[in-house]
Design a protein around this motif. Structure first.
Motif, PDB file in Angstrom:
ATOM      1  N   ARG A 227       0.866  -1.184   0.000  1.00 40.09           N
ATOM      2  CA  ARG A 227       0.000   0.000   0.000  1.00 40.09           C
ATOM      3  C   ARG A 227       0.898   1.228   0.000  1.00 40.09           C
ATOM      4  O   ARG A 227       2.106   1.132   0.248  1.00 40.09           O
ATOM      5  CB  ARG A 227      -0.940   0.015   1.210  1.00 40.09           C
ATOM      6  CG  ARG A 227      -1.913  -1.169   1.278  1.00 40.09           C
ATOM      7  CD  ARG A 227      -2.925  -0.991   2.406  1.00 40.09           C
ATOM      8  NE  ARG A 227      -3.683  -2.192   2.652  1.00 40.09           N
ATOM      9  CZ  ARG A 227      -4.830  -2.519   2.032  1.00 40.09           C
ATOM     10  NH1 ARG A 227      -5.328  -1.672   1.119  1.00 40.09           N
ATOM     11  NH2 ARG A 227      -5.469  -3.624   2.313  1.00 40.09           N
ATOM     12  N   PHE A 228       0.335   2.399  -0.220  1.00 39.13           N
ATOM     13  CA  PHE A 228       1.150   3.620  -0.193  1.00 39.13           C
ATOM     14  C   PHE A 228       0.287   4.841   0.097  1.00 39.13           C
ATOM     15  O   PHE A 228      -0.909   4.851  -0.163  1.00 39.13           O
ATOM     16  CB  PHE A 228       1.905   3.815  -1.518  1.00 39.13           C
ATOM     17  CG  PHE A 228       1.045   3.737  -2.748  1.00 39.13           C
ATOM     18  CD1 PHE A 228       0.339   4.839  -3.203  1.00 39.13           C
ATOM     19  CD2 PHE A 228       0.958   2.557  -3.468  1.00 39.13           C
ATOM     20  CE1 PHE A 228      -0.449   4.771  -4.332  1.00 39.13           C
ATOM     21  CE2 PHE A 228       0.167   2.471  -4.610  1.00 39.13           C
ATOM     22  CZ  PHE A 228      -0.535   3.585  -5.043  1.00 39.13           C
ATOM     23  N   THR A 229       0.925   5.857   0.660  1.00 40.18           N
ATOM     24  CA  THR A 229       0.257   7.129   0.926  1.00 40.18           C
ATOM     25  C   THR A 229       1.324   8.220   1.084  1.00 40.18           C
ATOM     26  O   THR A 229       2.412   7.938   1.586  1.00 40.18           O
ATOM     27  CB  THR A 229      -0.614   7.019   2.202  1.00 40.18           C
ATOM     28  OG1 THR A 229      -1.477   8.132   2.278  1.00 40.18           O
ATOM     29  CG2 THR A 229       0.210   6.945   3.467  1.00 40.18           C
ATOM     30  N   SER A 230       1.054   9.434   0.607  1.00 36.97           N
ATOM     31  CA  SER A 230      -0.092   9.816  -0.188  1.00 36.97           C
ATOM     32  C   SER A 230       0.383  10.165  -1.600  1.00 36.97           C
ATOM     33  O   SER A 230       1.326  10.924  -1.726  1.00 36.97           O
ATOM     34  CB  SER A 230      -0.755  11.052   0.371  1.00 36.97           C
ATOM     35  OG  SER A 230      -1.422  10.839   1.578  1.00 36.97           O
ATOM     36  N   PRO A 231      -0.282   9.638  -2.619  1.00 39.08           N
ATOM     37  CA  PRO A 231       0.019  10.086  -3.971  1.00 39.08           C
ATOM     38  C   PRO A 231      -0.587  11.469  -4.213  1.00 39.08           C
ATOM     39  O   PRO A 231      -1.551  11.847  -3.551  1.00 39.08           O
ATOM     40  CB  PRO A 231      -0.662   9.033  -4.850  1.00 39.08           C
ATOM     41  CG  PRO A 231      -1.792   8.531  -4.016  1.00 39.08           C
ATOM     42  CD  PRO A 231      -1.318   8.603  -2.591  1.00 39.08           C
ATOM     43  N   HIS A 232      -0.014  12.230  -5.126  1.00 37.82           N
ATOM     44  CA  HIS A 232      -0.531  13.554  -5.457  1.00 37.82           C
ATOM     45  C   HIS A 232      -1.312  13.457  -6.768  1.00 37.82           C
ATOM     46  O   HIS A 232      -0.820  12.869  -7.736  1.00 37.82           O
ATOM     47  CB  HIS A 232       0.625  14.542  -5.599  1.00 37.82           C
ATOM     48  CG  HIS A 232       0.211  15.983  -5.552  1.00 37.82           C
ATOM     49  ND1 HIS A 232      -0.544  16.572  -6.550  1.00 37.82           N
ATOM     50  CD2 HIS A 232       0.434  16.949  -4.622  1.00 37.82           C
ATOM     51  CE1 HIS A 232      -0.765  17.845  -6.230  1.00 37.82           C
ATOM     52  NE2 HIS A 232      -0.180  18.094  -5.066  1.00 37.82           N
ATOM     53  N   PRO A 233      -2.523  14.009  -6.815  1.00 38.94           N
ATOM     54  CA  PRO A 233      -3.318  13.944  -8.055  1.00 38.94           C
ATOM     55  C   PRO A 233      -2.569  14.464  -9.279  1.00 38.94           C
ATOM     56  O   PRO A 233      -2.759  13.968 -10.389  1.00 38.94           O
ATOM     57  CB  PRO A 233      -4.536  14.819  -7.736  1.00 38.94           C
ATOM     58  CG  PRO A 233      -4.675  14.749  -6.260  1.00 38.94           C
ATOM     59  CD  PRO A 233      -3.270  14.685  -5.726  1.00 38.94           C
ATOM     60  N   LEU A 234      -1.699  15.454  -9.074  1.00 41.26           N
ATOM     61  CA  LEU A 234      -0.968  16.051 -10.185  1.00 41.26           C
ATOM     62  C   LEU A 234      -0.069  15.045 -10.892  1.00 41.26           C
ATOM     63  O   LEU A 234       0.162  15.144 -12.097  1.00 41.26           O
ATOM     64  CB  LEU A 234      -0.121  17.219  -9.667  1.00 41.26           C
ATOM     65  CG  LEU A 234       0.564  18.113 -10.707  1.00 41.26           C
ATOM     66  CD1 LEU A 234      -0.466  18.783 -11.600  1.00 41.26           C
ATOM     67  CD2 LEU A 234       1.437  19.155 -10.017  1.00 41.26           C
ATOM     68  N   VAL A 250       0.127  -4.778  -5.366  1.00 35.29           N
ATOM     69  CA  VAL A 250      -0.366  -3.458  -4.965  1.00 35.29           C
ATOM     70  C   VAL A 250      -1.856  -3.561  -4.647  1.00 35.29           C
ATOM     71  O   VAL A 250      -2.660  -3.949  -5.497  1.00 35.29           O
ATOM     72  CB  VAL A 250      -0.129  -2.413  -6.070  1.00 35.29           C
ATOM     73  CG1 VAL A 250      -0.838  -1.109  -5.728  1.00 35.29           C
ATOM     74  CG2 VAL A 250       1.363  -2.163  -6.253  1.00 35.29           C
ATOM     75  N   CYS A 251      -2.211  -3.228  -3.416  1.00 30.86           N
ATOM     76  CA  CYS A 251      -3.621  -3.288  -3.004  1.00 30.86           C
ATOM     77  C   CYS A 251      -4.437  -2.271  -3.797  1.00 30.86           C
ATOM     78  O   CYS A 251      -3.981  -1.150  -4.042  1.00 30.86           O
ATOM     79  CB  CYS A 251      -3.748  -3.015  -1.511  1.00 30.86           C
ATOM     80  SG  CYS A 251      -3.049  -4.324  -0.495  1.00 30.86           S
TER      81      CYS A 251
END
Length: 439
Positions: A227-234, A250-251
């Motif tokens: 899992r991962f956090t936080s991706p940026h929408p850009l 990747v979940c």
């Protein structure tokens, strides 16, 4: 020697605390205690994002100073430590040292320097190899970058964590393998903008992006979930979304901070994307992964937000129907652009609070509506928690796409993968029944 640590704020702070714990265990022989009165060292790992962080900090310092045993030290770490520095010791003489969020690897140095203050946001510990903490459990956090290059008008993080630097791939793979060898089955990748991984390293490094990192981690035998956090929408280009969909480890659960549904407010926030771009990325994502779980952050009452701007946020809520939503009324932070705009741009607190209530109440309704659609579905969950007592027996865990499912009346082993059918709902919560335990 005993260590008590209080961690405030985000997952990044939690990971910083783990690093400090491992350093103190390995180099100084400390053992954790859950009682501050027994501790020889008390650490407060602070957060600047929370409302009134300074008031919270000095209140905590005061409480610990009253109960600590003779000779025990108090250290203040984290983001509030970064931007306040020596002011903390001036205001609270009971504090023995201050360690900024960008200086975590120096914890054993400052411990032995009276009234030490190490808060440089230019310090680079991206190549420092931390030891794996004891008793990691089945889930672990893994920093893939430090700092942030974004200039969001409301955010203090660039002032407390410095410029963005990615951690070298070989170090990440070594640490991930260590974690898996210790029993970890799921790793959460951390960064202020994880999907900007590879933009800058502080040492010579082969070219790689976040999708490439995910492909490398996928190869680790024994690692079941990423899992991962936080991706940026850009930075959510098609290549990133396609790797997210393709990668089997990747979940299929993703946190995509919205902050506001209004393009005008997003521009004022300096977020770098529009309402239309955000919805376009959601549409693309769901075309690839129809059952994806999506969570978000939303700020209500940002300066100059009008009723029409707020309605744009409500429109996005209706269109996306987030599975999880973290929402807050805007409050200014020191060293941020928006804090200097003046009262004339502020939204009245009563208005902002009312908008927040409208947003949160509608989201609760959406969760109840969507929970009913889950009845009869079967998921594989990783059991994360269980309880067995005369009063209650249950187990619970999350599906690949982030659904939290509680299994009442069953005591299942933590770390096991279990096939579960959703048989009931409780508001927006899901109740399941196990069908099979997987290897």
């Amino acid at each position: 020697m005993k260590l008590y640590i209080e961690t405030l704020g985000c997952a990044m702070n939690t990971r910083d605390s783990e690093h400090m714990i491992s350093e103190l265990q390995k180099k100084e022989g400390y053992e954790l205690t859950s009682d501050a009165k027994d501790a020889d060292l008390i650490l407060i790992n602070t957060c600047s994002v929370r409302e009134k962080p300074e008031r919270k900090l000095f209140s905590e310092i005061g409480q610990f100073a009253k109960i600590k045993k003779a000779g025990a030290k108090i250290g203040v770490c984290g983001c509030t430590a970064s931007h306040m520095g020596e002011q903390i010791i001036k205001r609270a003489p009971s504090v023995d040292f201050v360690l900024g969020a960008r200086n975590v690897s120096k914890i054993t140095e400052v411990l032995h320097k009276p009234k030490a203050v190490e808060v440089s946001i230019d310090y680079d510990d991206s190549t420092y190899v931390f030891d794996v903490a004891k008793n990691t459990g089945i889930k672990a956090l893994l920093n893939i970058s430090i700092g942030c290059d974004k200039k969001c008008a409301y955010c203090i993080v660039p002032h407390t964590r410095g410029k963005e630097i990615s951690i070298p791939l070989d170090l990440l793979l070594k640490e991930a393998n260590k974690l898996v060898a210790s029993g970890v089955k799921e790793i959460m990748l951390l960064g202020q903008n994880v999907n900007n991984y590879g933009a800058r390293f502080s040492v010579p490094h082969e070219k790689i992006d976040f999708a490439g990192l995910l492909r490398e981690l996928e190869k680790i035998e024994g690692l079941h979930r990423i899992r991962f956090t936080s991706p940026h929408p850009l930075h959510m280009d098609d290549a990133f979304l396609e790797e997210f969909a393709r990668n089997k480890k990747v979940c299929k659960s993703i946190h995509i901070p919205l902050q506001s549904g209004s393009t005008q407010i997003l521009r004022a926030m300096r977020r770098g994307y529009t309402k239309e771009w955000y919805l376009n990325r959601i549409k693309k994502l769901r075309s690839l992964v129809p059952d994806v779980g999506i969570s978000t952050d939303i700020i209500v009452g940002f300066p100059t937000e009008s009723d029409a701007d707020f309605q744009d946020t409500m429109d996005v809520l209706e269109a996306v129907r987030f599975d999880t939503m973290y929402s807050f009324v805007y409050s200014p932070r020191p060293h941020t652009e928006s804090a200097s705009w003046g009262q004339e741009k502020e939204v009245e607190k009563e208005v902002a609070s009312k908008r927040l209530a409208i947003l949160q109440n509608r989201h609760k309704e959406i969760l109840k509506e969507d929970a009913k659609k889950e009845l009869g579905k079967t998921y594989t969950i990783l059991v994360e928690n269980n309880k067995q007592s005369p009063v209650e027996v249950f187990s619970e865990g999350r599906s690949d796409n982030g659904r939290l499912i509680k299994i009442q009346g069953e005591f299942l082993d933590i770390g096991s993968f279990v096939e579960v059918e959703v048989v009931a709902t409780d508001g927006g919560s899901l109740i399941g029944k196990s069908k099979a335990v997987k290897a």
